[in-house]
Design a protein around this motif. Sequence first.
Motif, PDB file in Angstrom:
ATOM      1  N   THR B 100      42.860  33.757  43.385  1.00 15.10           N
ATOM      2  CA  THR B 100      42.067  34.557  42.453  1.00 15.10           C
ATOM      3  C   THR B 100      42.903  35.101  41.301  1.00 15.10           C
ATOM      4  O   THR B 100      42.380  35.751  40.405  1.00 15.10           O
ATOM      5  CB  THR B 100      41.401  35.757  43.158  1.00 15.10           C
ATOM      6  N   LEU B 102      44.244  33.711  38.727  1.00 14.62           N
ATOM      7  CA  LEU B 102      43.904  33.258  37.383  1.00 14.62           C
ATOM      8  C   LEU B 102      42.678  33.969  36.846  1.00 14.62           C
ATOM      9  O   LEU B 102      42.589  34.249  35.644  1.00 14.62           O
ATOM     10  CB  LEU B 102      43.690  31.742  37.365  1.00 14.62           C
ATOM     11  N   PHE B 103      41.732  34.292  37.709  1.00 14.88           N
ATOM     12  CA  PHE B 103      40.571  35.025  37.238  1.00 14.88           C
ATOM     13  C   PHE B 103      41.012  36.394  36.733  1.00 14.88           C
ATOM     14  O   PHE B 103      40.661  36.815  35.633  1.00 14.88           O
ATOM     15  CB  PHE B 103      39.529  35.194  38.347  1.00 14.88           C
ATOM     16  N   THR B 104      41.799  37.094  37.549  1.00 14.62           N
ATOM     17  CA  THR B 104      42.277  38.421  37.157  1.00 14.62           C
ATOM     18  C   THR B 104      43.085  38.362  35.871  1.00 14.62           C
ATOM     19  O   THR B 104      42.920  39.195  34.981  1.00 14.62           O
ATOM     20  CB  THR B 104      43.160  39.021  38.277  1.00 14.62           C
ATOM     21  N   LEU B 105      43.941  37.351  35.779  1.00 12.94           N
ATOM     22  CA  LEU B 105      44.798  37.249  34.594  1.00 12.94           C
ATOM     23  C   LEU B 105      44.037  36.818  33.354  1.00 12.94           C
ATOM     24  O   LEU B 105      44.549  36.965  32.247  1.00 12.94           O
ATOM     25  CB  LEU B 105      45.944  36.281  34.860  1.00 12.94           C
ATOM     26  N   SER B 106      42.825  36.286  33.521  1.00 10.83           N
ATOM     27  CA  SER B 106      42.065  35.869  32.341  1.00 10.83           C
ATOM     28  C   SER B 106      41.297  37.053  31.763  1.00 10.83           C
ATOM     29  O   SER B 106      40.680  36.953  30.709  1.00 10.83           O
ATOM     30  CB  SER B 106      41.077  34.761  32.700  1.00 10.83           C
ATOM     31  N   LEU B 107      41.327  38.186  32.437  1.00 14.27           N
ATOM     32  CA  LEU B 107      40.615  39.355  31.953  1.00 14.27           C
ATOM     33  C   LEU B 107      41.418  40.023  30.838  1.00 14.27           C
ATOM     34  O   LEU B 107      42.639  39.934  30.805  1.00 14.27           O
ATOM     35  CB  LEU B 107      40.407  40.358  33.096  1.00 14.27           C
TER      36      LEU B 107
ATOM     37  N   MET C  54      48.999  33.074  30.805  1.00 17.11           N
ATOM     38  CA  MET C  54      49.326  33.148  32.231  1.00 17.11           C
ATOM     39  C   MET C  54      50.707  32.563  32.486  1.00 17.11           C
ATOM     40  O   MET C  54      51.371  32.881  33.474  1.00 17.11           O
ATOM     41  CB  MET C  54      48.299  32.370  33.040  1.00 17.11           C
ATOM     42  N   ARG C  79      42.048  36.863  25.266  1.00 21.64           N
ATOM     43  CA  ARG C  79      41.276  36.922  26.504  1.00 21.64           C
ATOM     44  C   ARG C  79      40.008  37.751  26.361  1.00 21.64           C
ATOM     45  O   ARG C  79      39.032  37.533  27.069  1.00 21.64           O
ATOM     46  CB  ARG C  79      42.151  37.470  27.631  1.00 21.64           C
ATOM     47  N   GLY C  90      38.456  30.602  41.762  1.00 24.37           N
ATOM     48  CA  GLY C  90      38.691  31.674  42.713  1.00 24.37           C
ATOM     49  C   GLY C  90      38.088  32.984  42.244  1.00 24.37           C
ATOM     50  O   GLY C  90      38.301  33.406  41.116  1.00 24.37           O
ATOM     51  N   TYR C  92      36.839  37.131  43.811  1.00 21.98           N
ATOM     52  CA  TYR C  92      37.161  38.064  44.900  1.00 21.98           C
ATOM     53  C   TYR C  92      36.176  37.923  46.051  1.00 21.98           C
ATOM     54  O   TYR C  92      35.012  38.315  45.938  1.00 21.98           O
ATOM     55  CB  TYR C  92      37.131  39.504  44.386  1.00 21.98           C
TER      56      TYR C  92
END
Lengths: 137, 253, 298
Positions: B100, B102-107, C54, C79, C90, C92
């Motif tokens: 997860t 990458l999702f967090t880092l895309s925010l 990233m 972003r 992915g 949560y």
Amino acid sequence: MFFKPNASSGVPIYVQLMEQVKHAIETGALRAGEQLPAIRKVAEDLVINPNTVAKVYRELEHEGVIELRQGSGAFVADRRRGQARASSVIDARPVIRNAVARLLALGLNEEEMRRLFEAELTRLREGAVTEFAPRKR
Amino acid sequence: MLWYRHWLETRWRFFIGLALLVAFSAMMVLTEPLVGSALENFQDPGGRIGEFLREQVETAKTYDGYVWQQWFSKNLLMGWILLATLIGVGGIVTESSRGTALFTLSLPVTRRRLLAVRAATGAIELALLALVPSLLIPLFSLAIGESYSLAKTIVYVLLTILGGAVFYALSILLSTIFSDQMKPIIIGIAVAFILSTVTIFFKEFAPYSILNVMSGGSYFRTGELPWLGLAISLALAGAMFYLSLRIVERRDF
Amino acid sequence: MSEPVIKTVGLKKSYKAVEAVCGLDLSVPRGSVYGFLGRNGAGKTTTIKMLLGMVAPDAGAGRVLGYAIEKRSDSLEIRRRTGFVSEDKGLYDYMTVGQMVEFTRPLFPAWRRERESQLLKSFDLPPARKVKQLSKGMRTKLALLLALARGSELLILDEPTEGLDPAAIEEVLQILVRLVAQEEVTIFFSSHQIAEVEQIADHILIINRGRAVVAGALDDVKENYRRINLTFDGSAPAPSFEIAGIERIQKDGRQMSLLVSRNLDEIIDQARALRAQTVDVVPVTLKEIFLETVRSDE
């Protein structure tokens, strides 16, 4: 109103759609003055890129097949302007039909015929001036 | 929502930890009357261990001493350090093994902020984990006919939290280095274990140990607060936290 | 001509000894649907990660929506304005569908509520279900929803239709197409599925071993790439063409096949000079172009 184009064919989608429109006009499915569906609708229905549809309409307008009226949409061009084109296409049909029949008699299959045709068109391109839109951009 | 997300991630650790600590604190107070007779019948085994045990027995003979020994030097101390280690793990480096990250880092949130919110949420949880079970002590003491100073409770709790900040910061630092959760936990527990074992066998080091700062040994004995120890702990914690920020910012995910 | 939405110059990234991306130049026009094709491990995901901050590039520069990808503060702005779906989709797993939406929504000022409810309905996502109970297909749809509802001007999608059944794929493509038709949005997506790239993309880039091997407007690529098939009387001669534009030469006994990307006429002339018995020029599908250009590097 359009058939789903074959995205994987060697022929670009916009060319396929242009042919569809021209064919529809020749056979009378589309008449002079009739409105073509909005770019957005065509794109959504066929699930293709709206820019491609826009290109189709642009090129058709460039060839005089359709008219783009500001604010109203795309309409099939007046019969008189499209007439010359349409009739030469209608005249071409029996020529093609004849040629295909004779090649069949010689024992050629579909693929072979297609290859020969492509080769001949290439040869043409080399030398003479053609009526087609220039390939080199 | 970042706060809420981290709460969701840690709430089970928090609730179970809280339940256990509350149970221990209640039990400790309510069984105190039974301890008295055991202390009277103490038999000295002699030697170093004997010396150690004798001291323990002496301290436990007063109620204040009993609470300090059993709770602030033992149960709360060890329990809190364990929880600080457990709550400190998590974060985007761990997330990368769960898919997860990458999702967090895309925010549109900086990595700094992600770490800071995580650290702050955990800090609030840890503060409550030290405070709530400890505040029950003055309350439950009344049930057995004893009294325990609320003011002292709060002092000890603050010492635990501020002195123990190093363990929390260590856990956070390790969680930015390792992507699995087990390594930081094992290392954190190992450090605490080694420290406590060393101070039992080498009593000369005991006053300098962070465990002594956390349990407020000097405050118990002489009323003096371990300012130096606290300052060192907070400075170390701050340095480790800063290091964590740098590591997370530079990492490729 | 407005500024490209994504522009990179000489982007490089190596992991230990492996060069994942070696000198990539990318230019994605505004409002285009840009297909990013490549084999597994060709460098697609690494490139996308560099665009979104990233992963830090080893060398080269890039701008997305006018912001520099190497600067932390700029990357934040990128972003804020980009909808992203990662390859592993992915999310949560301790959150419910509803919570994921509640969590993501406040971070994006341009969030579209109507699009959110529309997609929840058409994707058939139950708001109370936990993410860990969703199938891969449902998770993909949720990830897409969270990206599309942001109302961003750029979408970066890494294998957006992977794991979806054909009906769902068509649904997703239709939603993307509708988006492009409705507003000024640029879609940059990577895919293995050549068919879907051909269907909706107007520009493509094929990346192989970290380098771009084919790039340009899809229609141009289809019109310019041709295969020339030659048959000879004896065995085919050793190829010795001096013109640029020949991507691959294959010889098999009396036959030779050339994959050509430009200078078609000059190459045909040279081919004729070899005294071939037959010279056939045929169009090539994108799949053939892909297969031949990712193999010819080896």
